[in-house]
Design an enzyme around this catalytic site. Structure first.
Site, PDB file in Angstrom:
ATOM      1  N   SER A 116       3.835  20.678  56.573  1.00 25.96           N
ATOM      2  CA  SER A 116       4.125  20.622  55.136  1.00 25.96           C
ATOM      3  C   SER A 116       5.139  19.560  54.738  1.00 25.96           C
ATOM      4  O   SER A 116       5.425  19.403  53.550  1.00 25.96           O
ATOM      5  CB  SER A 116       4.590  21.992  54.642  1.00 25.96           C
ATOM      6  OG  SER A 116       3.488  22.870  54.505  1.00 25.96           O
ATOM      7  N   LYS A 120       3.923  17.284  52.052  1.00 23.88           N
ATOM      8  CA  LYS A 120       4.081  17.490  50.609  1.00 23.88           C
ATOM      9  C   LYS A 120       5.154  16.599  49.998  1.00 23.88           C
ATOM     10  O   LYS A 120       5.182  16.414  48.783  1.00 23.88           O
ATOM     11  CB  LYS A 120       4.368  18.970  50.332  1.00 23.88           C
ATOM     12  CG  LYS A 120       3.201  19.892  50.692  1.00 23.88           C
ATOM     13  CD  LYS A 120       3.493  21.337  50.323  1.00 23.88           C
ATOM     14  CE  LYS A 120       2.300  22.251  50.636  1.00 23.88           C
ATOM     15  NZ  LYS A 120       2.143  22.525  52.075  1.00 23.88           N
ATOM     16  N   SER A 135       5.978  25.752  49.094  1.00 24.01           N
ATOM     17  CA  SER A 135       5.117  24.924  49.939  1.00 24.01           C
ATOM     18  C   SER A 135       3.659  25.356  49.792  1.00 24.01           C
ATOM     19  O   SER A 135       2.927  25.551  50.769  1.00 24.01           O
ATOM     20  CB  SER A 135       5.538  25.005  51.413  1.00 24.01           C
ATOM     21  OG  SER A 135       4.994  23.930  52.150  1.00 24.01           O
TER      22      SER A 135
END
Length: 435
Positions: free
Chosen positions: A56, A59, A116
């Site tokens: 993640s 992101k 997330s």
């Protein structure tokens, strides 16, 4: 005696960098990188260029492109985004969105940073590039422009994909780029929680509020990557970026990141003590390659007869204080021949501070070194051809330092110039108006 004591402390510190909290990191997934975010100096590096899965941390790139779209006027924080069938089908972590739901851009930012949310990552990707696949191509292209030469994106969320790879060094560069280019959005990264549809979600960045100075950025986990974190911290005006990848548990990752951040700050303190001691014992003449700085120092003496700068056989009988390698003067100091640079007075009084955006490329103990740095950097980025040079004086840890800044530019120029410099591994960060 003092110098040897400092050297001994530094040796102990270097050894401590090899220690780890309880548990054992998997070297097939582990990587760590710590750097001074202002100067680019590397303070710790283990497998920093080894190929790893971002999870993640991906992101952060999704958010970078979202922030660019907002800055370009393509979106506003209050605009609504519609959830597609594909977005709604994404695996956790998510907001449990359904096809046809709408969320605001600001909610999307918080959902990406704090929760997330994978479904929200796809919502943003489809808004900006129609399909997530097309958006991933844009992510990779923008990553290259930012100097992330070993990173390839295949999706917007970080969900498993064997071809979505990065390195700890690249994730540190992305972290610095986010803070440099979009300081106005940094408060989102320090929020501890947010509420959506009556449910409160807490941040996975456990270092905020636990480790002194930590104020962002992002965590990540998939089985193939282990537990990752990219974070920033600031103490006494010194900002660090730290990345840990491949932790066997979240607790291990957090403890190790905390250890590295604290050790890096101790290293900076000890290094400064060593430099001060060394200067007391060993006066240094400026090398011949720094003639511009020598000339400035001589001019400041206001001597009536002409004074030679020196040549390869004889140097002027002056003691020149050079900065340490945390903010070293450049190896050459030649101004661009196309544009005559303008140097603004040495002051950081808010009343006389230039308006608009600026970029900072270093901070130095000597004003002439700051000026020489600006003259060198000006030739490396076309965007700075007409920028003004600004060397405001400030105090840090009892020392007078000078910031090396370019002013008289807008946000777009600041970002473009820093991107160009970052691609050449030159330290640079954008400074918002009033900062």
């Amino acid at each position: 005696m003092y110098v040897w004591r400092c050297l001994f402390l530094s040796l102990i510190l270097l050894l401590s960098f090899g220690l780890a909290p309880e548990g054992q990191a998997d070297t097939r997934r582990y990587a760590a990188f710590v750097a001074d975010a202002n100067t680019g100096d590397v303070l710790h590096s283990r497998l920093a260029d080894a190929q790893r899965y971002p999870a993640s941390l991906t992101k952060m790139m999704t958010l970078y492109l979202l922030f660019e779209a907002i800055e370009a006027g393509e979106l506003s924080l209050s605009d609504t985004l519609t959830v597609s069938r594909i977005a709604a089908s994404q695996q956790p972590s998510n907001l449990n969105l359904s096809q046809g739901d709408t969320i605001t851009v600001e909610t999307a930012i918080r959902a990406l940073v704090i929760k997330s949310a994978n479904d929200v990552a796809v919502v943003v990707a489809e808004q900006l590039a129609t399909t997530e696949r097309a958006f991933a191509v844009e992510m990779t292209a923008r990553a290259r422009e930012l100097g992330l030469s070993n990173t390839t994106f295949r999706n917007a969320s970080g969900l498993p994909n064997s071809r979505q790879v990065t390195t700890a060094r690249d994730m540190a560069r992305l972290t610095v780029a986010l803070r440099r280019d979009f300081p106005q959005y940094m408060p989102y990264f320090s929020e501890r929680s947010f509420t959506y549809n009556g449910r409160t979600y807490r941040s996975h960045n456990n270092l905020i509020g636990r480790v002194e100075g930590v104020d962002g950025m992002k965590t990540g986990y998939i089985r193939a990557s282990g537990f990752n974190i990219a974070t920033t911290a600031e103490r006494d005006g010194r900002r660090l970026v730290a990345v840990v990848m491949g932790g066997p548990t979240a607790a291990y990752r957090d403890a190790h990141a905390e250890q590295l951040i604290n050790a890096a700050y101790r290293s900076l303190e000890n290094r400064e003590a060593l430099i001060v001691a060394a200067r007391d014992l060993t006066p240094r003449l400026n090398p011949i390659r720094e003639q511009d700085i020598i000339a400035t120092q001589i001019a400041a003496l206001d001597l009536s007869p002409p004074v030679a700068q020196g040549d390869g056989d004889s140097l002027p009988p002056l003691r020149i204080e050079m900065t340490d390698d945390m903010g070293a003067a450049p190896t050459s100091a030649h101004a661009s021949t196309d544009v005559e640079p303008t140097l603004i007075a040495l002051s950081d009084d808010p009343a006389t501070r230039p308006s608009g955006w600026a970029i900072q490329v270093g901070a130095y103990a000597d004003e002439a070194a700051a000026r020489a740095r600006l003259e060198t950097v000006q030739s490396l980025a076309d965007e700075l051809g007409t920028a003004e040079m600004y060397t405001p004086r400030f105090e840090a840890n009892g020392r007078t330092l000078f910031r090396a800044r370019f002013t008289g530019i807008n946000a777009t120029t600041a970002r473009a110039a820093c991107a160009r410099l970052a691609a050449r591994d030159e330290p640079c960060f954008a400074v918002a108006p009033g900062s």
